[in-house]
Design a protein around this motif. Structure first.
Motif, PDB file in Angstrom:
ATOM      1  N   ASN A  73       0.798  -1.221   0.000  1.00  0.00           N
ATOM      2  CA  ASN A  73       0.000   0.000   0.000  1.00  0.00           C
ATOM      3  C   ASN A  73       0.836   1.279   0.000  1.00  0.00           C
ATOM      4  O   ASN A  73       0.372   2.341   0.397  1.00  0.00           O
ATOM      5  N   GLU A  76      -0.316   4.661  -1.306  1.00  0.00           N
ATOM      6  CA  GLU A  76      -1.291   5.477  -0.592  1.00  0.00           C
ATOM      7  C   GLU A  76      -0.685   6.739   0.012  1.00  0.00           C
ATOM      8  O   GLU A  76      -1.377   7.729   0.221  1.00  0.00           O
ATOM      9  N   ILE A 101       3.905   6.644   6.596  1.00  0.00           N
ATOM     10  CA  ILE A 101       3.850   5.186   6.741  1.00  0.00           C
ATOM     11  C   ILE A 101       3.882   4.817   8.219  1.00  0.00           C
ATOM     12  O   ILE A 101       3.102   4.009   8.716  1.00  0.00           O
ATOM     13  N   ASN A 104       0.966   4.797  10.924  1.00  0.00           N
ATOM     14  CA  ASN A 104      -0.262   4.823  10.151  1.00  0.00           C
ATOM     15  C   ASN A 104      -0.455   3.510   9.396  1.00  0.00           C
ATOM     16  O   ASN A 104      -1.490   2.861   9.518  1.00  0.00           O
ATOM     17  N   HIS A 105       0.579   3.119   8.646  1.00  0.00           N
ATOM     18  CA  HIS A 105       0.520   1.873   7.893  1.00  0.00           C
ATOM     19  C   HIS A 105       1.298   0.772   8.580  1.00  0.00           C
ATOM     20  O   HIS A 105       0.874  -0.365   8.624  1.00  0.00           O
ATOM     21  N   PRO A 186      -3.306   0.063  11.531  1.00  0.00           N
ATOM     22  CA  PRO A 186      -2.200  -0.140  10.595  1.00  0.00           C
ATOM     23  C   PRO A 186      -2.338  -1.479   9.871  1.00  0.00           C
ATOM     24  O   PRO A 186      -3.079  -2.360  10.333  1.00  0.00           O
ATOM     25  N   ASP A 187      -1.633  -1.630   8.755  1.00  0.00           N
ATOM     26  CA  ASP A 187      -1.608  -2.906   8.044  1.00  0.00           C
ATOM     27  C   ASP A 187      -0.678  -3.869   8.749  1.00  0.00           C
ATOM     28  O   ASP A 187      -0.934  -5.068   8.821  1.00  0.00           O
TER      29      ASP A 187
END
Lengths: 337, 330, 580
Positions: A73, A76, A101, A104-105, A186-187
């Protein structure tokens, strides 16, 4: 399973006066959506450096020299314009993009019983700070509500949100840190020794909660630990690192039941099993090599009980196993057959 | 325990400490060889009749414990005693010199704190850079020089050499104002005072700023290796946010403690600097009073200095309570 | 007029105009104006002329207060508030006549009542210390007429006593002082005196600002202002002197004195201080009470080396009589003790103080006890401690062991009995001390103060060195005789004799007289008055000093002097021509 994060040939070195320390040397692995990867090995083998490389939080004198870290991702966080020409390699992101990132990710949890929370700020504020950075448009009341919610989720009473870190127990602090990591959905969550400093009962509680949350949010996780029992409880995949290299990678069950690499075998033998028959514990003789000046050939050969001539001169490539790989010359023959 | 009770506790402790300090000061000066009764007994110029009369007048003929209670009672009423030498109430004598000391020390203190902390943070954030190396070098060199020597050097350079060689600017080397400057109007007078303040202030402030920024630098460098800094970075904060929201406040905590502790040292330095620059402050007055055995003045000055020091410490502790939640929520 | 005459006149006029400032000097026309800056090392505490305790306070007060008689730089009495003074044949009655043009700084005239008030105060008020021992001897004070004060004593003190001690008392205005508590009056707001300078401002620990008293009854002062900045460090004083912030300074460090020598604008004046230091051998103990032993010790001390090295050549070796080597009462024919190790050793050998026991180089006295002494000295004064270390070395050369023991001043003073306390034990061997302010050079009573058993310092209550030989009583008798002797010639003979006895018997072992050095600028001000015992910044200088160049004379002044000189020169030339 969809691959969320792919690390290829990552090399992170620390430049010191007496030479470069090859803290992470040519490491590659993949992390799927919803997968929990355990990263195990002795202290100083490069587990944490690998993860900090993913976060791009390597400080001077460290440097990510080579490799790519592809994040599904990544686009993004890029500006809308020239996305198409850019890869998903987060090593190519600008600093500002990388900050979007982080937290957040990809979120990272540090060892909570120590000093991972700022002693002078309320835990609620520290958790909310993540939202403030990444979703500044959200109204403050809503942010606070989300903080309260996530604290409830990790099992901390919402009334503790206004407390300071020193007012919480070790386990609570660790839960708060998990909350901090999870609050922005987050991922990927990277957890560095999340339960090491906790006592065993609390360890079990935190791990259980972590596992539940992981399932609930379908999180991808990298769990760094030197404690194999922790990995056994929560991980599906296991990667073993030794002296900056990833020596074995595979499904948890496979690596535990049929460890390929001599180091993995010794590592597993060195851990007591609660459920299995009582066995004599063995320790791995010798010391971790000096990474400024690693031995020729396989890094493990000075300590390896199954060392061969080739191990002393040439570095082993990765050989495929049932559901992963191993970096050991022992398996070269099998491949040729 | 909340902030209020924390402050209340600190105020109580400070009051007790002050009482102890005042008691020690009293007994010290009544036991030492230069004690007031001796001063009269030793001075052959004072005729016996006069001596007797003075001892009665100053209450020095009473037993020590009684003198102590009279002293405490007077102190409660704000009466610090009467200066033999100046023939004035001690409070009045100190009142003349204290504003100058407060001007010098206060200005220096504020500059030390603000510049020292910011400079320390600045160089710590750029650790290993040329600027940082330069700072470390300057600190160590300057620290090796006695304050007295630096003062004389400044006098020679900015007061004498500069003037002798017609530099565009030079500074006065003695006193706090030009005689008669007070009649020149408010702003010229203020300018004159600041002009005279410059050199002593510089000597005090350079050493103070260097010392404090050195301390701050060390703290911040330590703090920057803490895990919560990593946590903050992992949240996605940028460098400035990490520095000011997370590192700065933690690094400043020990500095606050040392601010309180440094007030005593600052007063010690003031005695030196006031003497070197012939500045009309309390430090110099105290030194003179000590040399001349004006014991009520010495006692009064110590009582005031102890008060200022304890107030400084109390202030630091209260600030600390605000800044560090671990203190007030224990 | 012919052209030649005009040309000559013009040239002469030009010369005169160019030289006019120096002509002004020749003409002794005073130049008014200017601010003289003279530093103080430390601040005053109060401005009470009765209870002041430091030289700084004395110095400030001396600008503002006058006395009947003032001492000039030669230490001779000159008229001040008293225009004349007379005494009767027996010296018992002294009459001072007040000048008629003296005013207090508030404009009111100084009256004989003020003088009477001041003397009466010192005579009768117990709260203030008397500055002169002579007040004890006054039997009555009387005002005669409108301007005369008659002081009557029970016996006849000599002119030196009366004029130097009593008549130098500052006179204060009755209007101010009759209503205040003498002991606690700080007098720091608006001190009113009749002296050459008026008080303007005292910024504590910073400076005093004084302005010239334009109504002053004597000539001068010519300067407008005098500022006394307080500058603690002598190095800073030197920098201030160098750049012209101040015009004079005292006692520069030797290295700065050397720098000042090459500055064309700075002059150096050396003087002697009324301050000598001595080695006190406690004669209550053997063998300190042996005269020949004291003589041997003094002979064994290289006093000129002490002056040269420790005092940087300032001051001089003290005469053995402990008197200052100038003035009317100095006797140069007294015994001298030039440094000579061999002589000193011989003297000790003759006493039979030999190194019989052991071979340690230390002699023993007649009892077989080592000649080993503790030498106590004030730890506050490094110079004194250094001197003692030198003495320690010299003594080793003549077989005497000395241990230097620095003590804080109070303890030292108590130990040697200087306090005059009835509990004195005088528990010491040798002590290093000094005397200041005994005016031996001009004061006939000097010997009485220091040596007479009837004086305070020589009395049994104090008697620091424990002097008690027959010589002490001879000196006491001489001191009494001097006190009551009215014939100056006879006084001189008695003092000569006293000095010879002292130099022979050595109650004190005088080491050196201290010297003073002052630096003063000559580019802005002229008229510095110097003396053998005073620096350039003294009362006489204050009245005499004036600017070298008239301040802002302005074009009017120049034009006027040009016209005057032109006319004068033309006249001169004409006169000459006529003569021809």
């Amino acid at each position: 399973m969809m691959v969320l994060l792919e690390i290829n040939n990552l090399k992170t070195y620390f430049h010191t006066r007496s030479g470069s320390v090859k803290a992470v040397d040519d490491v590659s692995f993949k992390l799927g959506k919803g997968e929990v990867l355990g990263l195990a090995g002795e202290s100083g083998c490069g587990k944490t450096t690998t993860c900090l490389s993913i976060m791009r939080m390597i400080d001077n004198p460290g440097e990510i020299l080579e490799g790519e870290i592809l994040y599904e991702n990544a686009k993004e966080v890029m500006g809308s314009s020239d996305n198409t020409e850019r890869t998903n390699n987060i090593l190519d992101l600008t600093d500002a993009e990388m900050r979007r990132i982080r937290g957040n990710h990809i979120a990272m949890i540090f060892q909570g019983a120590m000093n991972a929370m700022n002693p002078v700020h309320r835990i609620g504020d520290q958790i909310m700070e993540v939202l403030k950075i990444h979703e500044p448009e959200v109204p403050k009341e809503e942010m606070w509500q989300r903080v309260i919610d996530i604290l409830e989720v990790v099992g901390i009473d919402s009334s503790r949100a206004r407390d300071y870190p020193h007012q919480l127990s070790g386990g609570q602090k660790q839960r708060a840190l998990i909350a901090m990591a999870l609050i922005n959905n987050p991922d990927i969550v990277i957890a560095d020794e999340p339960v090491t400093a906790l006592d065993v009962i609390v360890q079990a509680q935190v791990l259980k909660a972590t596992k539940e949350l992981q399932k609930k949010f379908n999180l991808s996780m990298i769990m760094i630990t030197h404690d194999l029992s922790v990995i056994a409880e929560v991980c599906e995949t296991l990667a073993i690192m030794y002296a900056g290299k990833m020596v074995e990678y595979g499904k948890l069950r496979t690596v535990f039941k049929e460890p390929s690499h001599p180091y993995t075998q010794l590592l597993i033998e060195a851990f007591p099993s609660i459920v299995g028959p009582l066995k004599e514990l063995k320790d791995i003789g010798g010391d971790v090599p000096d990474l400024r000046n690693p031995p020729l050939g396989c890094n493990f050969h000075p300590r390896c009980p199954k060392v061969m001539d080739i191990c002393r001169t040439e570095e082993p490539p990765s050989f495929a196993t049932k559901d992963g790989f191993v970096a050991c010359w022992l398996y070269e023959v099998k491949k040729e057959k | 325990m909340g902030l209020k009770s924390y402050i209340a506790k600190k105020v109580l402790f400070a009051a007790i400490a002050y009482f102890v300090a005042v008691t020690i000061v009293f007994f010290l000066y009544h036991i030492l060889p230069g004690n007031p009764a001796n001063v009269f007994a030793l001075d052959p110029r004072v005729p016996p009749a006069v001596r007797e009369q003075l001892l009665i007048r100053w209450g020095l003929n009473e037993p020590l414990w009684k003198q102590y209670f009279i002293f405490l009672g007077n102190l409660l009423q704000g009466d610090l005693g009467y200066s033999f030498l100046h023939k004035k109430p001690v409070a009045e004598v100190i009142g003349v010199s204290l504003p100058w000391t407060l001007l010098l020390l206060g200005t220096s203190f504020v500059l030390n704190a603000v510049i020292g902390i910011l400079l320390g943070a600045f160089v710590a954030w750029r650790r290993g850079s040329k600027l940082d190396t330069g700072f470390v070098l300057t600190y160590n060199v300057y620290n090796a020089l006695p304050l007295f020597f630096v003062g004389m050097l400044f006098i020679a350079l900015f007061g004498f050499y500069a003037r002798d060689n017609d530099w565009p600017i030079w500074f006065p080397i003695y006193g706090a104002q030009t005689p008669g400057a007070s009649e020149t109007g408010f702003f010229p007078y203020l300018g004159d005072i600041l002009w005279h303040l410059f050199l002593p202030l510089m000597v005090l402030t350079i050493s103070g700023v260097l010392g404090w920024s050195w301390f701050m630098r060390g703290n911040l460098i330590n703090v920057l290796t803490e895990d919560y800094i990593k946590t903050a970075k992992a949240k996605g904060l940028n460098e400035n946010q990490v520095l000011y929201k997370h590192a700065f406040r933690n690094a400043v905590l020990p500095v606050i403690t040392s601010i309180g502790m440094s007030i005593g040292g600052l007063i010690g330095g003031a005695v030196l600097i006031e003497t070197v620059f012939s500045y009309p402050g309390t430090g110099r007055m105290l030194y003179d009073a000590l040399m001349r055995r004006d014991y009520p003045l010495v006692q009064g000055a110590f009582i005031i200095i102890a008060g200022i020091t304890l107030l400084g410490l109390l202030f630091a502790e209260i600030v600390y309570g605000f800044v560090d939640p671990r203190i007030r929520t224990e | 007029m012919n052209k030649k005459l005009i040309t000559i006149a013009a040239i002469v006029a030009g010369f005169i105009i160019a030289l006019s400032p120096s002509l002004m000097v020749i003409a002794q026309e005073p130049i008014y104006g200017g601010t003289l800056n003279t530093p103080l090392e430390a601040d005053a505490h109060a401005l009470n002329p009765f209870t002041y305790g430091t030289t700084y306070e004395w110095y400030v007060l001396n600008h503002m207060y006058d006395s009947l008689v003032t001492l000039n730089t030669e230490r001779q009495p000159i008229p001040n508030l008293a225009s004349t003074w007379t005494h009767n044949d027996t010296y018992e009655q002294w009459t001072f006549t007040l000048v008629d043009n003296a005013y207090w700084h508030d404009g009111t005239p100084v009256t004989i009542d003020d003088v009477y008030f001041t003397f009466d105060l010192l005579l009768n008020d117990d709260a203030i210390p008397r500055r002169s021992w002579l007040f004890d001897e006054i039997t009555s004070l009387d005002i005669v007429g409108t301007d005369q004060l008659v002081v009557t004593f029970g016996w006849g003190p000599k002119p030196a006593d009366v004029l130097f001690d009593l008549a130098t008392t500052w006179i204060v205005p009755e209007s101010v002082w009759d209503s205040v508590d003498l002991y606690t009056f700080a007098n720091d707001v608006n001190p009113i005196g009749s002296g050459p300078f008026k008080f303007v401002e005292w910024a504590r620990a910073q400076y005093f600002r004084l302005e010239a008293n334009t109504e002053y009854h004597l000539d001068g002062p010519y300067i407008d202002f005098k500022v006394l900045p307080i500058i603690s460090e002598v190095e800073t004083q030197y920098y201030a002197l160098s750049v012209g912030d101040i015009e004079v300074m005292g006692n520069p460090p030797p290295e700065l004195e050397a720098v000042a020598e090459v500055d064309p604008d700075i002059e150096i004046h050396e003087s002697l201080q009324d301050y000598w230091v001595y080695l006190g051998l406690n004669q209550r103990r053997y063998p300190n009470n042996v005269k020949e032993f004291r003589q041997a010790v003094l002979t064994g001390i290289n006093r000129s080396e002490i002056v040269d090295i420790i005092r940087y050549g300032r001051g001089m070796v003290s005469p053995a009589s402990c008197s200052l080597p100038y003035g009317p009462y100095y006797n140069p024919d007294i015994r001298e003790y030039d440094y000579n190790v061999a002589t000193a050793n011989t003297m000790l050998d003759n006493l039979d103080f030999l190194d019989n026991i052991g071979d340690d180089g230390i002699r023993e006295d007649a009892n077989g006890t080592d000649l080993s002494f503790d030498l106590i000295v004030s730890a506050d004064a490094q110079v004194s401690v250094d001197t003692c270390r030198f003495i320690q070395e010299y003594m080793l050369d003549i077989g005497i062991e000395v241990n230097v023991v620095p003590l804080i001043w109070d303890v030292l003073w108590q130990t040697v009995g200087g306090t005059g306390s009835p509990t004195n034990t005088w528990d010491y061997d040798w002590a290093f001390l000094g005397w200041v302010g005994f005016w031996s050079d001009f004061h006939p009573s000097w010997g009485r103060w220091l040596f007479s058993a009837n004086g305070w310092w020589g009395s049994d209550t104090v008697n620091i060195p424990g002097w008690n030989s027959t010589a002490r009583w001879e000196v006491t008798a001489l001191a009494d005789a001097i006190l009551y002797e009215t014939d100056e010639v006879e006084v001189k003979i008695l003092i000569d004799e006293m000095q010879e006895i002292i130099a022979e018997d050595l109650p004190y072992l005088p080491i050196n007289i201290l010297g003073g050095v002052a630096l003063y600028r000559t580019d802005e001000f002229k008229g510095w008055i110097l003396g053998p015992t005073t620096g350039p910044d003294n009362w006489e200088t204050w009245l005499a000093i004036q600017l070298v160049v008239a301040p802002e004379g302005g074009p009017g002044f120049l034009a006027l002097s040009a016209i005057v000189t032109l006319v004068v020169s033309v006249g001169l030339v004409k006169y000459r021509r006529k003569k021809q």
